[in-house]
Design an enzyme around this catalytic site. Structure first.
Site, PDB file in Angstrom:
ATOM      1  N   HIS A 126      28.227  11.076  45.411  1.00  0.00           N
ATOM      2  CA  HIS A 126      29.616  11.261  45.810  1.00  0.00           C
ATOM      3  C   HIS A 126      30.113   9.948  46.381  1.00  0.00           C
ATOM      4  O   HIS A 126      29.381   9.234  47.038  1.00  0.00           O
ATOM      5  CB  HIS A 126      29.705  12.358  46.890  1.00  0.00           C
ATOM      6  CG  HIS A 126      31.115  12.789  47.175  1.00  0.00           C
ATOM      7  ND1 HIS A 126      31.719  13.808  46.483  1.00  0.00           N
ATOM      8  CD2 HIS A 126      32.016  12.342  48.059  1.00  0.00           C
ATOM      9  CE1 HIS A 126      32.956  13.964  46.951  1.00  0.00           C
ATOM     10  NE2 HIS A 126      33.158  13.082  47.906  1.00  0.00           N
ATOM     11  N   ASP A 147      37.646  23.789  52.167  1.00  0.00           N
ATOM     12  CA  ASP A 147      37.929  22.359  52.014  1.00  0.00           C
ATOM     13  C   ASP A 147      39.213  22.150  51.216  1.00  0.00           C
ATOM     14  O   ASP A 147      39.986  21.241  51.511  1.00  0.00           O
ATOM     15  CB  ASP A 147      36.762  21.630  51.337  1.00  0.00           C
ATOM     16  CG  ASP A 147      37.037  20.131  51.261  1.00  0.00           C
ATOM     17  OD1 ASP A 147      37.191  19.513  52.329  1.00  0.00           O
ATOM     18  OD2 ASP A 147      37.140  19.580  50.152  1.00  0.00           O
ATOM     19  N   ARG A 196      45.305  18.113  55.480  1.00  0.00           N
ATOM     20  CA  ARG A 196      45.035  16.791  56.066  1.00  0.00           C
ATOM     21  C   ARG A 196      45.821  15.705  55.336  1.00  0.00           C
ATOM     22  O   ARG A 196      46.339  14.770  55.948  1.00  0.00           O
ATOM     23  CB  ARG A 196      43.532  16.480  55.983  1.00  0.00           C
ATOM     24  CG  ARG A 196      42.693  17.285  56.967  1.00  0.00           C
ATOM     25  CD  ARG A 196      41.219  17.200  56.618  1.00  0.00           C
ATOM     26  NE  ARG A 196      40.726  15.843  56.616  1.00  0.00           N
ATOM     27  CZ  ARG A 196      39.729  15.415  55.834  1.00  0.00           C
ATOM     28  NH1 ARG A 196      39.119  16.241  55.014  1.00  0.00           N
ATOM     29  NH2 ARG A 196      39.343  14.170  55.894  1.00  0.00           N
ATOM     30  N   SER A 232      33.882  17.525  55.101  1.00  0.00           N
ATOM     31  CA  SER A 232      34.487  17.794  53.792  1.00  0.00           C
ATOM     32  C   SER A 232      33.509  17.441  52.670  1.00  0.00           C
ATOM     33  O   SER A 232      33.259  18.234  51.759  1.00  0.00           O
ATOM     34  CB  SER A 232      35.778  16.973  53.677  1.00  0.00           C
ATOM     35  OG  SER A 232      36.219  16.882  52.355  1.00  0.00           O
ATOM     36  N   LYS A 282      30.758  20.308  50.419  1.00  0.00           N
ATOM     37  CA  LYS A 282      30.802  20.453  48.957  1.00  0.00           C
ATOM     38  C   LYS A 282      29.438  20.145  48.333  1.00  0.00           C
ATOM     39  O   LYS A 282      29.000  20.829  47.406  1.00  0.00           O
ATOM     40  CB  LYS A 282      31.880  19.534  48.370  1.00  0.00           C
ATOM     41  CG  LYS A 282      33.283  20.045  48.655  1.00  0.00           C
ATOM     42  CD  LYS A 282      34.359  19.117  48.152  1.00  0.00           C
ATOM     43  CE  LYS A 282      34.522  17.897  49.016  1.00  0.00           C
ATOM     44  NZ  LYS A 282      35.763  17.164  48.871  1.00  0.00           N
TER      45      LYS A 282
HETATM   46  N1  URA Z   1      36.456  12.652  50.020  1.00  0.00           N
HETATM   47  C1  URA Z   1      36.298  13.971  50.305  1.00  0.00           C
HETATM   48  O1  URA Z   1      35.778  14.738  49.512  1.00  0.00           O
HETATM   49  N2  URA Z   1      36.730  14.408  51.499  1.00  0.00           N
HETATM   50  C2  URA Z   1      37.300  13.618  52.409  1.00  0.00           C
HETATM   51  O2  URA Z   1      37.658  14.088  53.467  1.00  0.00           O
HETATM   52  C3  URA Z   1      37.469  12.241  52.105  1.00  0.00           C
HETATM   53  C4  URA Z   1      37.031  11.780  50.888  1.00  0.00           C
END
Ligand code: URA
Length: 432
Positions: free
Chosen positions: A84, A163, A170, A185, A189
């Protein structure tokens, strides 16, 4: 029953909340029982007061529990690895890393997101490939990873719905760039989608959410702690986002650059990041290889053509045309020329990302359409020498007016000097 106004007040005043209070707030909000305006105020209180480690754990756990979870490892009978990125300009890393890892025999099943602010999203890039489907059912996704070793899809609505809602809120309340909220966040995931080992590319610089190395290290430490708490292996690679990654910024342009990189013809900074991230994933996998062997195998997959072959199989399996020629092209290409001789001292990532966004490569509002063909190619990067009148960059645009506006912004993003600047590596630090 919690009273949201009381939790907002206590957080505003710097108190630490109990795990059960945070969990109830998140789960009630996800169900629609707490309105956006109260959670927006709560997020702003968190932005200023921060979250303790216990609060971040509780928030992440609640977010994971807000929806379904996937156990890809159990479905495949293999150790599953995932990557990620915290988001950057020109970041097409997943498009190249997935095929390399799959070509080396490690299953790679990833759920990706869309662009956010000035940062591009993997799904938008994939959708520039004619015919490509990002929405597979969970069964199709698991089956494709089992059969082909590679699938990249949009995150299903059932995975961490908290999220989705929190992130959208946000994004419009100036509460994205808080370390604990980003950590929760991202890790919620990754934990919900079942990876055993996770490589996190933490971007640092003016084009990233984390502007300084210290902030990026703090975010990394929080994500490492969340990974440990959930029993996952995590490696954080802190990488430069003071200039765009590679040359291409914009969806189809980035897919073309990822494909070139799989053929061994990519820009050096991007190619280095891709091989490094692939090597981390391979060494965390069940292949049982160390870092040096993992790197050798990743390089070999590029050199012997197996990474490109894996890319082509994957794109076809999801309905797309893998040929670079099938990608859309902008009707107009305008070059940006160097106003003097010199060295590129600086190429700021944020204005390039914003210029691409204004050309139509990203969204200003959540439901805006994306123009997959447009974007910017930064032909010269930091440290490159350039002569007056030589091209610094190309703007790929839909019309003259947007091309002129972007060309001006891109030129302003370049700073030319008389001496080569100090070199800055693409990988700034690695934490595990
Ligand atoms: N990427 C994400 O998945 N969440 C965030 O809060 C910032 C970047």
């Amino acid at each position: 029953m919690i009273r949201p106004a009381e939790l907002i007040e206590r957080k505003r005043d710097g108190e630490e909340l109990r795990p059960d209070e945070l969990a109830e707030l998140v789960l009630s909000y996800t169900r629609g029982d707490v309105p956006d305006y109260q959670v927006a105020a709560f997020l702003m209180a968190v932005y200023f007061r921060g979250l303790s480690e216990a609060e971040t754990f509780a928030l992440t756990d609640a977010m994971v529990r807000s929806g379904e979870t996937l156990d890809l490892g159990a479905a495949l009978g293999r150790r599953v690895v995932d990557k990620h990125s915290t988001g950057g300009v020109g970041d097409k890393t997943t498009l190249a890393v997935g095929p390399i890892v799959a070509a080396c025999g490690v299953p790679f099943g990833k759920m990706s997101g869309r662009g956010l602010g000035h940062t591009g999203g993997t799904l938008d890039k994939l959708e520039s490939i004619p015919g490509f489907r990002v929405e597979l059912t969970t069964e199709e996704f698991v089956e494709q990873v089992r059969e082909l070793g590679l699938a990249i899809v949009g995150q299903t609505a059932d995975l961490v719905p908290a999220d989705k809602k929190l992130y959208a809120l946000r994004d419009v309340t100036a509460t994205v760039d808080n370390v604990s909220l980003i950590a929760a966040s991202i890790m919620s995931k990754k934990i919900a989608s079942g990876a055993d080992a996770i490589v996190l590319d933490v971007k640092v610089g003016d084009g990233a959410f984390m502007k300084t190395l210290d902030d990026a290290r703090e975010l990394s430490r929080e994500m490492l702690a969340l990974g440990r708490h959930a029993g996952r292996d995590v490696v954080c690679v802190l990488t430069d986002m003071d200039q765009p990654l590679g040359q291409a910024v914009g969806n189809a342009l980035e897919v073309r650059e990822a494909l070139a990189t799989l053929r061994g013809e990519g820009p050096p900074d991007f190619a280095e990041l891709v091989i490094g991230a692939s090597a981390h994933l391979l060494s965390l996998s069940d292949l049982g290889v160390d870092g040096a062997e993992a790197r050798r195998r990743a390089e070999q997959a590029v050199a012997d053509g197996s990474a490109v072959a894996a890319y082509e199989r994957w794109i076809r399996a999801q309905g797309g045309d893998p040929s670079g020629d099938a990608l859309p092209e902008a009707p107009l290409i305008r070059e940006v020329f160097a106003p003097r001789d010199g060295y590129v001292a600086r190429l700021a990532a944020l204005p390039v990302g914003l210029a691409a966004l204004r050309l139509g490569a990203g969204r200003r509002a959540k439901d805006d359409p994306v123009d997959h063909a447009v974007g910017i190619v930064c032909k010269r990067k930091r440290g490159d020498e350039v002569g007056q009148g030589e091209p610094l960059a190309e703007v790929h645009a839909r019309d003259d007016a947007s091309a002129a506006e972007a060309a001006e912004a891109v030129l302003a993003a370049y700073e030319l000097g008389d001496e080569p600047p100090e070199s800055r590596p693409i990988v700034l630090d690695t934490l595990s």
